[in-house]
Design a protein around this motif. Structure first.
Motif, short mmCIF file in Angstrom:
data_model
loop_
_atom_site.label_atom_id
_atom_site.label_comp_id
_atom_site.label_asym_id
_atom_site.label_seq_id
_atom_site.Cartn_x
_atom_site.Cartn_y
_atom_site.Cartn_z
N THR A 198 -0.52 -7.25 -6.45
CA THR A 198 -0.58 -5.80 -6.34
C THR A 198 -1.23 -5.38 -5.02
O THR A 198 -2.30 -5.87 -4.67
CB THR A 198 -1.40 -5.21 -7.51
OG1 THR A 198 -0.81 -5.65 -8.73
CG2 THR A 198 -1.42 -3.70 -7.47
N ASN A 199 -0.57 -4.49 -4.29
CA ASN A 199 -1.06 -3.94 -3.02
C ASN A 199 -1.37 -5.02 -1.98
O ASN A 199 -2.19 -4.79 -1.10
CB ASN A 199 -2.30 -3.06 -3.24
CG ASN A 199 -1.98 -1.84 -4.06
OD1 ASN A 199 -0.91 -1.26 -3.93
ND2 ASN A 199 -2.90 -1.46 -4.92
N THR A 247 -0.04 -8.19 0.86
CA THR A 247 1.01 -8.74 1.71
C THR A 247 0.74 -10.20 2.03
O THR A 247 1.48 -10.81 2.79
CB THR A 247 1.11 -7.94 3.02
OG1 THR A 247 -0.12 -8.01 3.72
CG2 THR A 247 1.46 -6.48 2.76
N ALA A 285 8.50 -3.01 -3.51
CA ALA A 285 7.23 -2.73 -4.18
C ALA A 285 7.52 -2.33 -5.62
O ALA A 285 8.67 -2.07 -5.98
CB ALA A 285 6.49 -1.60 -3.45
N ASN A 324 4.87 2.93 -0.69
CA ASN A 324 5.64 1.76 -1.08
C ASN A 324 6.64 1.33 -0.01
O ASN A 324 6.91 0.15 0.15
CB ASN A 324 6.32 1.98 -2.42
CG ASN A 324 5.34 1.88 -3.56
OD1 ASN A 324 4.42 1.08 -3.53
ND2 ASN A 324 5.51 2.70 -4.59
N LEU A 374 4.44 -0.53 2.41
CA LEU A 374 4.03 -1.80 1.81
C LEU A 374 5.18 -2.80 1.80
O LEU A 374 5.01 -3.98 2.14
CB LEU A 374 3.52 -1.57 0.38
CG LEU A 374 3.03 -2.78 -0.40
CD1 LEU A 374 1.87 -3.47 0.33
CD2 LEU A 374 2.61 -2.36 -1.80
N GLY A 375 6.38 -2.34 1.46
CA GLY A 375 7.56 -3.21 1.48
C GLY A 375 7.82 -3.74 2.87
O GLY A 375 8.17 -4.92 3.05
N ARG A 388 5.29 -6.45 3.66
CA ARG A 388 5.62 -7.68 2.94
C ARG A 388 6.75 -8.43 3.63
O ARG A 388 6.69 -9.65 3.80
CB ARG A 388 6.00 -7.36 1.49
CG ARG A 388 4.79 -6.99 0.66
CD ARG A 388 5.13 -6.58 -0.74
NE ARG A 388 3.90 -6.41 -1.52
CZ ARG A 388 3.81 -5.71 -2.62
NH1 ARG A 388 4.88 -5.10 -3.12
NH2 ARG A 388 2.66 -5.61 -3.25
N LYS A 414 10.00 1.20 -3.52
CA LYS A 414 10.21 1.09 -4.98
C LYS A 414 11.62 1.50 -5.39
O LYS A 414 11.91 1.62 -6.57
CB LYS A 414 9.18 1.93 -5.71
CG LYS A 414 9.22 3.42 -5.42
CD LYS A 414 8.10 4.13 -6.17
CE LYS A 414 8.07 5.60 -5.87
NZ LYS A 414 7.01 6.27 -6.63
N ARG A 418 7.49 -6.71 -6.94
CA ARG A 418 6.68 -6.87 -5.72
C ARG A 418 7.17 -8.12 -5.01
O ARG A 418 6.69 -9.22 -5.25
CB ARG A 418 5.20 -7.02 -6.08
CG ARG A 418 4.59 -5.78 -6.68
CD ARG A 418 3.09 -5.92 -6.83
NE ARG A 418 2.72 -7.06 -7.66
CZ ARG A 418 2.43 -6.99 -8.95
NH1 ARG A 418 2.48 -5.84 -9.58
NH2 ARG A 418 2.08 -8.07 -9.62
#
Length: 160
Positions: free
Chosen positions: A60-61, A63, A94, A103, A106-107, A110, A135, A152
């Motif tokens: 979660t959250n 990378t 995400a 998100n 974040l994606g 990652r 997401k 995720r």
């Protein structure tokens, strides 16, 4: 009298320390397809090539690549070195929690984490594109910890 009071207080301090340290210890749980909150199952994994999984999973959250993720990316790098005419797109994903903007960012982080790792194994950055879906493209539409852990991820897709 004084010695028994000192021993009693020492015992109470040690007991309190043990109780507090037990409460503060973060436990990593392994439950079926989850280790902590990282997906470890194979039911949603597809293959880039024979024996080469196409996706890696994140906490979660986070990378940061897990040990299993690094192993998968090493297999991908080996396959990409043997197939130098193939380019790939790393799709970052995400789970449903968080805003669309968060998100998407974040994606992307990652996917870039996976790209950086592939580059350390000699894959040219010219062969790797990064795309974040945030997401927007869940692999599991459930709203529970297992579904979130499957979503995720970073997925490596052949571009040509």
């Amino acid at each position: 009298m004084n010695l028994s009071k000192i021993l009693k207080n020492t015992f109470l301090i040690i007991l309190a320390s043990l109780v507090l340290s037990a409460c503060a210890t973060k436990k990593t749980t392994t439950t079926g397809q989850l280790q902590g909150d990282v997906y470890t199952g194979t039911d949603s994994v597809e293959y880039l090539a024979s024996g080469v999984p196409d996706r890696v999973f994140f906490a979660t959250n986070e990378t940061v690549l897990t040990t299993a993720s690094r192993e998968t990316l090493r297999k991908q790098a080996t396959w990409l070195r043997k197939n130098s005419d193939i380019n790939v797109v790393l799709e970052g994903h995400a789970d449903e929690r968080g805003t669309r903007e968060y998100n998407l960012a974040l994606g992307e982080r990652r996917a870039n984490s996976a790209k950086d790792y592939l580059m350390t194994y000699g894959i040219s950055s010219d062969r790797i594109s990064v795309l974040s879906y945030g997401k927007e493209r869940p692999v599991d539409s459930g709203s529970n910890p297992l579904a979130w852990s499957k979503n995720r991820r970073s997925v490596t897709v052949k571009a040509n």
